[in-house]
Motif scaffolding. Sequence first.
Motif, PDB file in Angstrom:
ATOM      1  N   ALA A   1     128.007  11.612 -76.163  1.00 35.74           N
ATOM      2  CA  ALA A   1     127.080  11.975 -77.158  1.00 35.74           C
ATOM      3  C   ALA A   1     127.377  10.477 -77.912  1.00 35.74           C
ATOM      4  O   ALA A   1     126.745  10.403 -79.026  1.00 35.74           O
ATOM      5  N   GLU A   2     128.027  10.273 -78.138  1.00 39.41           N
ATOM      6  CA  GLU A   2     129.130  10.099 -79.216  1.00 39.41           C
ATOM      7  C   GLU A   2     129.640   8.151 -78.994  1.00 39.41           C
ATOM      8  O   GLU A   2     130.109   7.356 -78.833  1.00 39.41           O
TER       9      GLU A   2
ATOM     10  N   ASP B   1     125.127   4.785 -77.868  1.00 39.20           N
ATOM     11  CA  ASP B   1     124.836   3.696 -78.465  1.00 39.20           C
ATOM     12  C   ASP B   1     125.783   2.623 -78.438  1.00 39.20           C
ATOM     13  O   ASP B   1     125.210   1.693 -78.053  1.00 39.20           O
ATOM     14  N   HIS B   2     126.618   2.287 -78.337  1.00 46.54           N
ATOM     15  CA  HIS B   2     127.895   1.773 -78.693  1.00 46.54           C
ATOM     16  C   HIS B   2     127.999   0.826 -77.016  1.00 46.54           C
ATOM     17  O   HIS B   2     127.873  -0.160 -77.305  1.00 46.54           O
TER      18      HIS B   2
ATOM     19  N   ILE C   1     125.499   0.334 -75.157  1.00 50.87           N
ATOM     20  CA  ILE C   1     124.278  -0.340 -75.135  1.00 50.87           C
ATOM     21  C   ILE C   1     124.181  -1.430 -75.453  1.00 50.87           C
ATOM     22  O   ILE C   1     124.124  -2.783 -75.411  1.00 50.87           O
ATOM     23  N   GLU C   2     125.163  -1.665 -76.766  1.00 50.67           N
ATOM     24  CA  GLU C   2     125.789  -2.625 -78.303  1.00 50.67           C
ATOM     25  C   GLU C   2     126.191  -3.458 -77.221  1.00 50.67           C
ATOM     26  O   GLU C   2     125.680  -4.998 -77.274  1.00 50.67           O
TER      27      GLU C   2
ATOM     28  N   CYS D   1     118.435   9.203 -76.374  1.00 52.70           N
ATOM     29  CA  CYS D   1     119.740   8.301 -76.782  1.00 52.70           C
ATOM     30  C   CYS D   1     117.777   7.106 -76.305  1.00 52.70           C
ATOM     31  O   CYS D   1     117.388   6.412 -76.916  1.00 52.70           O
TER      32      CYS D   1
END
Lengths: 215, 359
Positions: free
Chosen positions: B59-60, B63-64, B66-67, B101
Motif C-alpha cells: 500500500a505504501e 505509487d513509488h 510506478i513513478e 491504485c
Amino acid sequence: MRPDTILAFDTSAAHCAAALLSGEQIVAARLEPMEKGQAERLMLLLQDLLAGAGLGWGDLTALAVGTGPGNFTGIRISVAAARGLALGLGIPALGVTRLEALAHGLPRPLLVAEDARRGAIYVQGFGQEPRKPCLLTVDEAATLPPGAVTGSGAALLNRKALDPMPLAEAIAHVAAARLGDSPGADLPRPAPFYLRGADAAPPSDPPPVILDTVT
Amino acid sequence: MDGTLVFLGIESSCDDTAAAVVRDAPGGAEILSSVVEGQVALHAPFGGVVPEIAARAHAERIDHCIEAALAEAGLGLDALDGIAVTAGPGLIGGVLSGVMCAKGLAAATGLPLVGVNHLAGHALTPRLTDGLTYPYLMLLVSGGHCQFLTVSGPEDFTRLGGSIDDAPGEAFDKVAKLLGLPQPGGPAVEAEAMTGDPRRFALPRPLLDRPGCDLSFSGLKTAVLRARDGLLAAQGGLFRQDRADLCAGFQAAVTDVLAEKTRRALDLSAVPALAVAGGVAANSTIRAALERVCAERGVRFTAPPLRLCTDNAAMIAYAGIARFRADGRDGMDLSARPRWPLDSRSPALIGSGKKGAKA
C-alpha cells in the motif's frame, strides 16, 4: 482566485463516505453503509459525487483520505486509491486520521475514544495540541480523567459522547486547514494509520541445532 | 486494436511490489522498464510470507514503484495507452492495494483499465521473451502456484494438471525452515544440495503411481520432517552433512516428480514447445531435468530470464496489452480476486469448496 476544492473519502469502517469541500463550504457529501464491496463501489461513488456537483477530476486542488485506525483492508482501499489519484492528477493527497477527524470542531480539552474491538479502545487527547494517539484496553481507558469525550468508545467507558461532524466532511476540513497552514509545501503522502500490529507471530517451531557449526 | 501500444503494468499479488512499462509494436514487444521491490527482509523473521505485512508494504510502495518505472522508461503518464493491473489470484490485501491504485490512476488520467490474471502474466511471458507461437505447454512452478497449462491464445488456457496441495516453491521454503536455512528456501536448499547425497534418505515421489499430471508436495515435506526428527531424536541435532543430504534428497524427489509429470503433460498436449516460469525454474537441477525431457521428446525448451520468471509487472503489462487487443477492459468496479482459475472449464484442483477454485 478560485477556492480550493478538496475531495475527501474514507472506507475505514463499514461504509463508503465522501465529501466535497469548496472553499469553506461542503458542497456535496455521501455516506453509504456497507459491510463489504467498498473496493468496487468507492470510485463510482466519487465520480457520482463530482458529477452531481458539476465537477470533474481535473477541478480538484487536493485529495483528503481517512487513514484509520479502523479496518486494515478498508484503510488500504482508500489510501491506495488516493495515492493513485494524486499521482494521476498531479495534486497533493493528505492523510487524516479518524481520531483527528472526530475531534474536528469540538471544544478542547477533548478525549477521542474509538472502539477498537477485542476489548480495546483507540484514544487520543486533544488539548492546545493533540497528544500522542494510542491503543488501550477498556480497563486502562476507564482510568483516564473525566472531561468531554467523543467517539464510539465513549459507550464502553460509560461516558456520554459529543456528536462529531460526519467523518468525510471532517476529513476535508482538517485537510483544508493543513493545506492553508503550509501552502505549497511538499506534504507527506497519506499512509495507513493502523495503531495496531499486524498480528504475525514468529514461528513457534525452533530451528534444529547444527552440531558441527564452526563458531 | 492494431498498432503500437504502451502499457503500464502493476503487480502486488504476493511479496513483490512491481511496476513496468511495455511497448508492443507490430515488430515485437519491448520492456521499457521493470521495477521490482521485494519484501524478503520484512517476512524473514516469520518463516514465510505474512499476508498482512505484505499488504501493508504494498500500500505504501506501489505509487513509488510506478513513478520509478515511468522515470526509467523516460515516459510520462501521457505517453501511455492503458493501465494493466494484477486483479488476482493472490493475497487479497496486496492485490487490492494494486487494483485501487490502478483505479485511481485510470480515473485521473482517463486511461483504459485492464485487470489481468497473474497466472496469465506468467503464461504469456514466453511470447514476450522467446517469441513462442501458440500453442505451447507452460509449466508454472513458483512459491504459490504449480500447474501445467496448454496456452492456445491470450485468454485460452487448458489446465492439464497441477498441485493438489503445496506449490513446490512453498515446499522448498518449508524444508529450508525445517532445516534452519534462510528464506527464501529455494536458493538455500539448492546450495546445500550441491554437497549432499540424494540417495541417503528414501523420500517419496508423490502421485507418480497415479495417472495424469496432478502433483503433490505436502507429503514430501512431511517425509523430510520425519527424517529430520529421527536424526534429532538420535543425535540431538543435525550435522551439516545430514542437512545437505536431506536437501539433496528433497530436491531430487521434486525433480523426479516434475520431470515425469512434464513427460506426461507433453504426451497429452502434443505441442512443439515447453516453457517454464516461476521462481522454481531457477533451480538448475530441476531445469536440467526438464531440458532432458524436452530433448527426449524433440520439443523446444524455453525459460524466461529469472527476472521475468519470478513475479514482475512487465508480464502484467504485456498480458494486459494482449487482453486489450482482444477488447478486454474493466470498469471502476473491477474486483480483486483471491481465487481466479485461468482455466474455468477443467475441474478445480484445490479450494473447490463454496469459495470456488483457487487457481
